[in-house]
Each structure stands twice: as C-alpha cells, then as structure tokens.
Design a protein around this motif. Sequence first.
Motif, PDB file in Angstrom:
ATOM      1  N   PHE A   1      20.573 -56.600 -25.488  1.00 49.40           N
ATOM      2  CA  PHE A   1      19.714 -57.238 -25.670  1.00 49.40           C
ATOM      3  C   PHE A   1      19.592 -58.649 -25.533  1.00 49.40           C
ATOM      4  CE2 PHE A   1      16.786 -59.345 -27.971  1.00 49.40           C
ATOM      5  CZ  PHE A   1      15.498 -59.578 -27.024  1.00 49.40           C
ATOM      6  N   MET A   2      20.423 -59.480 -26.376  1.00 52.88           N
ATOM      7  CA  MET A   2      20.854 -61.045 -26.575  1.00 52.88           C
ATOM      8  C   MET A   2      22.134 -61.308 -24.877  1.00 52.88           C
ATOM      9  SD  MET A   2      21.799 -61.774 -30.202  1.00 52.88           S
ATOM     10  CE  MET A   2      22.124 -63.898 -29.800  1.00 52.88           C
ATOM     11  N   ILE A   3      23.004 -60.808 -24.323  1.00 55.62           N
ATOM     12  CA  ILE A   3      23.170 -60.644 -23.012  1.00 55.62           C
ATOM     13  C   ILE A   3      22.289 -61.066 -22.197  1.00 55.62           C
ATOM     14  CG2 ILE A   3      24.502 -58.660 -22.810  1.00 55.62           C
ATOM     15  CD1 ILE A   3      26.263 -61.778 -23.082  1.00 55.62           C
ATOM     16  N   SER A   4      21.203 -60.248 -22.485  1.00 57.42           N
ATOM     17  CA  SER A   4      20.452 -59.854 -21.079  1.00 57.42           C
ATOM     18  C   SER A   4      19.824 -60.891 -20.458  1.00 57.42           C
ATOM     19  CB  SER A   4      19.618 -58.141 -21.180  1.00 57.42           C
ATOM     20  OG  SER A   4      18.410 -58.510 -21.907  1.00 57.42           O
ATOM     21  N   VAL A   5      19.640 -61.897 -21.301  1.00 62.34           N
ATOM     22  CA  VAL A   5      18.545 -63.032 -21.409  1.00 62.34           C
ATOM     23  C   VAL A   5      20.153 -63.788 -21.273  1.00 62.34           C
ATOM     24  CG1 VAL A   5      16.916 -64.314 -22.777  1.00 62.34           C
ATOM     25  CG2 VAL A   5      16.710 -61.317 -22.707  1.00 62.34           C
ATOM     26  N   ALA A   6      20.728 -64.208 -21.918  1.00 64.43           N
ATOM     27  CA  ALA A   6      21.818 -65.700 -21.911  1.00 64.43           C
ATOM     28  C   ALA A   6      21.970 -65.659 -20.784  1.00 64.43           C
ATOM     29  CB  ALA A   6      22.777 -65.022 -22.863  1.00 64.43           C
ATOM     30  N   GLY A   7      22.341 -64.492 -19.123  1.00 68.23           N
ATOM     31  CA  GLY A   7      22.481 -65.060 -17.889  1.00 68.23           C
ATOM     32  C   GLY A   7      22.104 -66.107 -17.455  1.00 68.23           C
ATOM     33  N   PHE A   8      19.988 -66.247 -17.419  1.00 70.59           N
ATOM     34  CA  PHE A   8      19.095 -65.888 -16.944  1.00 70.59           C
ATOM     35  C   PHE A   8      18.164 -67.415 -17.283  1.00 70.59           C
ATOM     36  CE2 PHE A   8      16.731 -63.262 -18.413  1.00 70.59           C
ATOM     37  CZ  PHE A   8      15.377 -63.070 -18.662  1.00 70.59           C
ATOM     38  N   SER A   9      18.440 -67.490 -18.471  1.00 69.57           N
ATOM     39  CA  SER A   9      17.631 -68.109 -20.127  1.00 69.57           C
ATOM     40  C   SER A   9      17.884 -69.897 -19.679  1.00 69.57           C
ATOM     41  CB  SER A   9      17.314 -67.548 -20.771  1.00 69.57           C
ATOM     42  OG  SER A   9      16.768 -68.373 -21.759  1.00 69.57           O
TER      43      SER A   9
ATOM     44  N   GLU B   1      23.556 -73.291 -26.439  1.00 66.77           N
ATOM     45  CA  GLU B   1      24.853 -73.795 -25.697  1.00 66.77           C
ATOM     46  C   GLU B   1      25.996 -75.010 -26.314  1.00 66.77           C
ATOM     47  OE1 GLU B   1      25.453 -73.942 -21.802  1.00 66.77           O
ATOM     48  OE2 GLU B   1      25.397 -71.571 -20.907  1.00 66.77           O
ATOM     49  N   PRO B   2      24.455 -75.927 -27.090  1.00 69.24           N
ATOM     50  CA  PRO B   2      24.662 -76.802 -27.813  1.00 69.24           C
ATOM     51  C   PRO B   2      25.750 -76.446 -29.193  1.00 69.24           C
ATOM     52  CG  PRO B   2      22.961 -77.346 -27.540  1.00 69.24           C
ATOM     53  CD  PRO B   2      23.145 -75.619 -27.231  1.00 69.24           C
ATOM     54  N   PHE B   3      25.667 -75.576 -29.833  1.00 67.00           N
ATOM     55  CA  PHE B   3      26.860 -75.018 -30.854  1.00 67.00           C
ATOM     56  C   PHE B   3      28.173 -74.432 -30.123  1.00 67.00           C
ATOM     57  CE2 PHE B   3      22.623 -73.309 -32.195  1.00 67.00           C
ATOM     58  CZ  PHE B   3      23.149 -73.646 -33.917  1.00 67.00           C
ATOM     59  N   ILE B   4      27.997 -74.234 -28.715  1.00 69.12           N
ATOM     60  CA  ILE B   4      29.114 -74.108 -28.715  1.00 69.12           C
ATOM     61  C   ILE B   4      30.324 -75.720 -28.025  1.00 69.12           C
ATOM     62  CG2 ILE B   4      30.504 -72.623 -26.830  1.00 69.12           C
ATOM     63  CD1 ILE B   4      29.019 -70.809 -25.807  1.00 69.12           C
TER      64      ILE B   4
ATOM     65  N   MET C   1      33.670 -72.413 -18.534  1.00 68.93           N
ATOM     66  CA  MET C   1      35.522 -71.024 -18.688  1.00 68.93           C
ATOM     67  C   MET C   1      35.152 -70.411 -19.909  1.00 68.93           C
ATOM     68  SD  MET C   1      38.340 -70.674 -20.266  1.00 68.93           S
ATOM     69  CE  MET C   1      38.639 -72.799 -21.064  1.00 68.93           C
ATOM     70  N   ILE C   2      34.681 -71.195 -21.044  1.00 72.98           N
ATOM     71  CA  ILE C   2      33.865 -70.606 -22.404  1.00 72.98           C
ATOM     72  C   ILE C   2      32.558 -69.235 -22.525  1.00 72.98           C
ATOM     73  CG2 ILE C   2      33.304 -71.194 -25.044  1.00 72.98           C
ATOM     74  CD1 ILE C   2      34.779 -73.644 -24.450  1.00 72.98           C
ATOM     75  N   THR C   3      32.028 -70.485 -21.791  1.00 80.08           N
ATOM     76  CA  THR C   3      31.133 -69.567 -21.757  1.00 80.08           C
ATOM     77  C   THR C   3      31.143 -68.300 -20.851  1.00 80.08           C
ATOM     78  OG1 THR C   3      29.627 -70.680 -20.419  1.00 80.08           O
ATOM     79  CG2 THR C   3      29.458 -70.987 -22.970  1.00 80.08           C
ATOM     80  N   GLY C   4      31.875 -67.846 -19.633  1.00 79.68           N
ATOM     81  CA  GLY C   4      32.005 -66.864 -18.490  1.00 79.68           C
ATOM     82  C   GLY C   4      32.438 -66.073 -19.205  1.00 79.68           C
ATOM     83  N   THR C   5      33.597 -66.288 -19.941  1.00 77.02           N
ATOM     84  CA  THR C   5      34.753 -65.798 -20.641  1.00 77.02           C
ATOM     85  C   THR C   5      34.281 -64.860 -21.363  1.00 77.02           C
ATOM     86  OG1 THR C   5      36.984 -67.417 -19.867  1.00 77.02           O
ATOM     87  CG2 THR C   5      37.197 -65.155 -20.894  1.00 77.02           C
TER      88      THR C   5
ATOM     89  N   SER D   1      43.200 -66.226 -25.530  1.00 76.65           N
ATOM     90  CA  SER D   1      43.333 -66.912 -23.621  1.00 76.65           C
ATOM     91  C   SER D   1      41.864 -67.922 -23.649  1.00 76.65           C
ATOM     92  CB  SER D   1      42.636 -65.446 -22.797  1.00 76.65           C
ATOM     93  OG  SER D   1      43.402 -64.688 -23.541  1.00 76.65           O
ATOM     94  N   ILE D   2      40.787 -67.705 -23.980  1.00 73.17           N
ATOM     95  CA  ILE D   2      39.730 -69.355 -24.263  1.00 73.17           C
ATOM     96  C   ILE D   2      40.907 -70.566 -24.825  1.00 73.17           C
ATOM     97  CG2 ILE D   2      38.322 -70.005 -25.138  1.00 73.17           C
ATOM     98  CD1 ILE D   2      36.607 -67.823 -25.090  1.00 73.17           C
TER      99      ILE D   2
END
Length: 207
Positions: A110-118, A126-129, A153-157, A181-182
């Motif tokens: 559910f979360m990943i379905s939203v993260a890519g477009f929101s 993303e500020p936490f990262i 690189m971080i978020t995409g991986t 790897s990251i």
Amino acid sequence: MSTPKSTPSKRDRTRRQLLDAAVKVFAAHGVEAGTIQEITAVAGVANGTFYNYFQTKEEIMEAAAVAVGVDYCKRIAASYAHIPDGAERMSIGGRRYMVMALEQPELARFMISVAGFSPVWAVQVEPFIRADLTLGIKQKRFHIASVPAAMDMITGTNYAAINSLLAGKAGKSHVAAVSASILRGLGMAPKDADEIARRPLPPMAGE
C-alpha cells in the motif's frame, strides 16, 4: 512547567478514524479493490461524512499512506536516536522498510503504491532520508557526486528492493545485500559497508 497537550477536536478525531480505516482497508484488499463505503464502515461513520474530509478515494489513499510513512519514519528515528553514525542510521532506515515488505507485505504494498507518485510523500517522508545522508556527509562517511543524485540512488534502490521482496523474487538475505550496496554507492569501502549492513536492527517501540 510543561505546556499541557491540547485535546484533539472532534473533526481531528474523525479524520484520524477515516485515515486509520483507509490503511486497514487498502492493506487488506488492495488500493484498487478498497472502496469508500468500506472505509466509512470500518471507521464507523456515515458515508456522507467522508466527503467532509476527502473528495476522492485517491485523496484519502495518499493522505493515509503519508501518515503511516511519517509515523513509521518517526519510530525508526526514535529507535536509532542513540546511534551517532549517519551510515548506520541510513542502513537501519532502509532495512526497516525492506523488513516491512517481508513481515507486513500488505502494508508495504500500500505504501509503495503511493510513494512513487505522491509529491506529499516526497515532502514529508524523504527529509528523514536526507537527514541521515547529510549527517553521513558531514561525518565524511559518504562521498557523493551530489545530494540529489544520492537521494535518487537511495530511494530508487530501496523501492526496487521492496518491490522484489513483495514479488517473491528475493529473500531475507536481500535486505543486508541491498543496504550494503547503497552504502557502497555512497562511497563507503566495501568491508565497512558490508559490516554495517549486517548489524542487528535496534528495536522499535511496540516490538
């Protein structure tokens, strides 16, 4: 003297009920199958009440995913508050989301379905990262070409790894391998990256 906490208003409580219900419905049935009627039923409110807070299913879907993501990031941050190393913090954050894909796949999906477009997700989660990345750079643990490139690189991986885990294409060992790897991609020596990625995760509240 500490300032007393204000009691949430009825409107705030109802909105939270709807968000919590949306998470349960979407996690259990998927984003496509979940309906507004199911959300209001789980929340225990009338169907018409929904539209006092959200206009569409997509709107509550995004708001619910962001709320869960921010709460999860806060819990992760609290779990490693005693750890000063930005590299280890980065590893813990990424591994936690990958572990979620293994242990709570419906919620992770559910979360990943939203993260890519929101865009809201990007602003609030993303500020936490970025904070861990900035700390690692300051400590000279990371050596990168640019912050935007490193964030991609971080978020995409991480997103790709979560999707692989959800699809059953990878197992538990994938979590440490992706984390290492990251860290390597951020400029760490392979030996150091591999060692950090294998460290035990600190417990989170509620575990």
